[in-house]
Design an enzyme around this catalytic site. Structure first.
Site, mmCIF file in Angstrom:
data_model
loop_
_atom_site.group_PDB
_atom_site.id
_atom_site.type_symbol
_atom_site.label_atom_id
_atom_site.label_comp_id
_atom_site.label_asym_id
_atom_site.label_seq_id
_atom_site.Cartn_x
_atom_site.Cartn_y
_atom_site.Cartn_z
ATOM 1 N N GLY A 228 41.668 -6.366 33.832
ATOM 2 C CA GLY A 228 42.154 -5.018 34.119
ATOM 3 C C GLY A 228 41.204 -4.258 35.002
ATOM 4 N N GLY A 230 40.393 -0.035 36.018
ATOM 5 C CA GLY A 230 40.682 1.350 35.635
ATOM 6 C C GLY A 230 39.881 2.255 36.521
ATOM 7 N N GLY A 233 35.892 0.815 37.056
ATOM 8 C CA GLY A 233 35.464 -0.516 37.432
ATOM 9 C C GLY A 233 36.399 -1.538 36.837
ATOM 10 C CB VAL A 235 38.528 -4.432 31.585
ATOM 11 C CG1 VAL A 235 38.455 -5.017 30.186
ATOM 12 C CG2 VAL A 235 38.301 -2.927 31.539
ATOM 13 C CE LYS A 248 35.880 1.557 30.572
ATOM 14 N NZ LYS A 248 36.667 2.424 29.711
ATOM 15 C CG ASP A 349 42.580 9.426 30.549
ATOM 16 O OD1 ASP A 349 43.681 9.863 30.953
ATOM 17 O OD2 ASP A 349 41.930 8.568 31.169
HETATM 18 P P1 ADP Z 1 38.940 2.633 32.573
HETATM 19 O O1 ADP Z 1 38.037 3.534 31.828
HETATM 20 O O2 ADP Z 1 38.294 2.090 33.820
HETATM 21 O O3 ADP Z 1 40.297 3.221 32.789
HETATM 22 P P2 ADP Z 1 40.011 1.038 30.417
HETATM 23 O O4 ADP Z 1 39.141 0.931 29.212
HETATM 24 O O5 ADP Z 1 41.144 1.987 30.334
HETATM 25 O O6 ADP Z 1 39.108 1.308 31.685
HETATM 26 O O7 ADP Z 1 40.567 -0.421 30.765
HETATM 27 C C1 ADP Z 1 41.325 -0.674 31.947
HETATM 28 C C2 ADP Z 1 42.361 -1.752 31.671
HETATM 29 O O8 ADP Z 1 41.702 -2.967 31.243
HETATM 30 C C3 ADP Z 1 43.322 -1.419 30.541
HETATM 31 O O9 ADP Z 1 44.430 -0.663 31.011
HETATM 32 C C4 ADP Z 1 43.748 -2.799 30.064
HETATM 33 O O10 ADP Z 1 44.743 -3.325 30.931
HETATM 34 C C5 ADP Z 1 42.477 -3.628 30.240
HETATM 35 N N1 ADP Z 1 41.695 -3.647 28.983
HETATM 36 C C6 ADP Z 1 40.791 -2.728 28.601
HETATM 37 N N2 ADP Z 1 40.245 -3.040 27.404
HETATM 38 C C7 ADP Z 1 40.824 -4.196 27.012
HETATM 39 C C8 ADP Z 1 40.695 -5.026 25.844
HETATM 40 N N3 ADP Z 1 39.855 -4.697 24.869
HETATM 41 N N4 ADP Z 1 41.450 -6.132 25.759
HETATM 42 C C9 ADP Z 1 42.307 -6.445 26.766
HETATM 43 N N5 ADP Z 1 42.483 -5.713 27.885
HETATM 44 C C10 ADP Z 1 41.756 -4.599 28.020
HETATM 45 MG MG MG Z 2 41.568 3.735 31.290
#
Ligand code: ADP
Ligand code: MG
Length: 526
Positions: A228, A230, A233, A235, A248, A349
């Site tokens: 992922g 976001g 950066g 994940v 992350k 958020d």
């Molecule tokens: P940001 O703060 O950059 O927005 P997020 O924590 O929201 O980051 O994570 C971005 C994306 O990464 C999420 O929308 C999801 O698709 C994926 N993701 C994040 N954490 C997990 C996790 N624990 N397991 C699987 N996918 C994850």
């Molecule tokens: Mg996010």
């Protein structure tokens, strides 16, 4: 003395107060302290060898920043970025051979005491190892036995049918995403990570592992795939001793966000089944740049956004999603008082991309980087140093037209409930309920604004035209959908104080009868 790039950056001082790396034993178990002036890193020759120390400089520190290096001590100071002293490497005149400790008692250890302490410690370690091996063997033998019993009971001794593996009853519907949930002798609950985390909760410390264990764990992770992206950066899916974790990765530019999210996840009593499970946080230095890692449990179904894009849900799963999200939000919003209490937290958020779908088809709330905390006794709203705001599409009207009073914690909670109402709407649209109708996934206000709408566009839609997502008429023909429709409408009320509280939403959802209670029971067991 040769100075590397990081040291050079660290040595360029500013006047901002910074957090300094510090041994947890001397810093209330948190691994950092707040510098009044400077962070330091020092090496000192003691009677028993060379010792490295790090922390915040105070007036009574034995070494001050301007102390010149000698054969038996050297110090470097910095105050540029948080934890800047972690990478400072002071050198004695004549070279270093570092043995890291912050335990001042050690300076009193005489060689005689050492000669007693070392064999004694070795014996304790061997005994501990033997005990752990014994426990490990016993547990595996017991699980294998239980499994065999479960399988063989189908042979007809008791006349009852064999106990089926706890497969997901919805596995066909979610085939593409579903992991293997069958019982096996060594799977469920057999995780070393779980064991480690279990010990840390029972010790009553923060919500993660002890600081030094966090470092060890994070340095043993292999990154596998990017799952992922976001705001901050990427994940990644990673593996730690055969277990999957999510990593992350923040760039050093977003250090503040990493710091805030780490701080929130370290909140005492934060751990909850509907809050993304925190494992560790670490700063990784690679060549000349630094990455900040935040490690959490990995959820193979991905975010609720990804899930709804590729799957429809039935009424039970819709309810399960909604209930688990409301439960997670209530846990965040509630303040737990007492010495080991938890502050109230508002997420700021909440959206489907920040909610993860667990294997048992309940959800957990992640991405706590923008959260604010509040303690009633001081009535202080702590917004951290992160100035970034949430996602415009999910912003409540009072945020869009700048009416939100940032000193009122209640208003942050009300804005979370507004966003939760939008999330419920996204889920409900994908529900294949008794009406047999279902529409494709769309984000809220998809028919009003383009992707990545501006603040002004959203303000016109939500505050001026007072538009809310469309609740289709056909929902009224379904018992569960119609109740969901009413509930979400009460979450996105124009006036924050007229919205339901997260607790009220949770209770209302509990009153909606599931269609197949036995499905819930089975899912709960996964
Ligand atoms: P940001 O703060 O950059 O927005 P997020 O924590 O929201 O980051 O994570 C971005 C994306 O990464 C999420 O929308 C999801 O698709 C994926 N993701 C994040 N954490 C997990 C996790 N624990 N397991 C699987 N996918 C994850
Ligand atoms: Mg996010």
């Amino acid at each position: 003395m040769e100075i590397n790039l990081w040291q050079e950056r660290a040595l360029n001082a500013t006047t901002e107060p910074v957090k300094c790396f510090c041994d947890p034993k001397t810093c209330d178990n948190i691994g950092w302290c707040l510098a009044a002036e400077q962070c330091y890193s020092a090496v000192v020759v003691e009677s028993y060898g060379l010792v490295a120390r790090a922390g915040c400089i105070s007036v009574d520190s034995p070494l001050q920043c301007n102390t010149p290096a000698s054969h038996n001590h050297a110090i470097l100071c910095c105050n540029t970025v948080n934890l800047c002293n972690e990478f400072l490497e002071p050198e004695l005149i004549g070279g270093n051979d570092i043995h890291f400790t912050n335990d001042d008692n050690q300076s009193n250890l005489t060689p005689i005491m050492m000669s007693i302490a070392i064999p004694a410690a070795t014996c304790v370690l061997v005994a501990l190892l033997l005990y752990l091996l014994f426990r490990f063997y016993k547990r595996h033998a017991w699980k294998a036995h239980k499994y065999e019993k479960a399988v063989s009971s189908g042979a007809g001794d008791t006349g009852t049918p064999p106990e089926k593996p706890l497969g997901n009853p919805l596995a066909v519907q979610y085939g593409g995403h579903q992991a293997d949930t069958s019982l096996s002798p060594v799977t469920a609950g057999d995780s070393t990570l779980q064991d480690l985390l279990g010990h840390s909760y029972s010790s009553g410390s923060g919500s993660g592992l002890p600081f030094l264990v966090q470092r060890t764990v994070s340095r043993q992770i292999n990154l596998i795939d990017r799952v992922g992206t976001g705001r901050y950066g990427e994940v990644w899916k990673g593996s730690w001793q055969g277990e999957m974790v999510a990593v992350k990765i923040f760039s050093s530019r977003d250090e503040q966000s990493w710091f805030r999210e780490t701080e929130i996840y370290n909140t005492v009593l934060l751990r909850h089944e509907n809050i993304l499970g925190f494992v560790a946080s670490d700063m990784i230095s690679r060549n000349s740049w630094t990455q900040m890692w935040l490690i959490t449990h990995y959820h193979e179904n991905g975010s609720l956004y990804d899930f709804l894009n590729t799957n429809t849900v039935n009424r039970d799963v819709m309810l399960r999603f909604a209930q688990s999200i409301a439960n997670g939000l209530v846990h965040l919003h509630v303040e737990i008082t007492g010495t080991q209490g938890k502050p109230a937290i508002a997420h700021r958020d909440l959206k489907t991309r920040n909610i993860l779908v667990k294997r048992n088809l309940s959800c957990c709330i992640g991405d706590l980087g923008l959260a604010v905390t509040h303690r009633r006794d001081t009535n202080h709203v702590d917004r951290g140093q992160n100035t970034k705001v949430g996602t415009k599409r999910y912003m409540a009207p009072e945020i869009l037209d700048d009416r939100l009073n940032v000193d009122s914690f209640e208003e942050f909670k009300q804005a979370d409930v507004y966003a939760m109402g939008l999330v419920f709407w996204e889920i409900a649209r994908r529900c294949q309920c008794s009406t047999g109708r279902v529409v494709e996934y769309q984000p809220p206000f998809f028919d009003q604004v383009q992707s990545d709408p501006s603040f002004e566009e959203m303000r016109k839609v939500v505050c001026v035209s007072k538009v809310r997502p469309h609740v289709p008429h056909y929902w009224t023909n379904d018992r569960v959908l119609s109740q969901m429709g009413r509930l979400m409408t009460e979450c996105w009320h124009e006036s924050g104080s007229a919205r339901l509280t997260s607790l009220r939403v949770k209770k209302s959802l509990q009153q909606i009868e599931p269609v197949c209670p036995e499905v819930k029971l089975k899912l709960d067991l996964i």
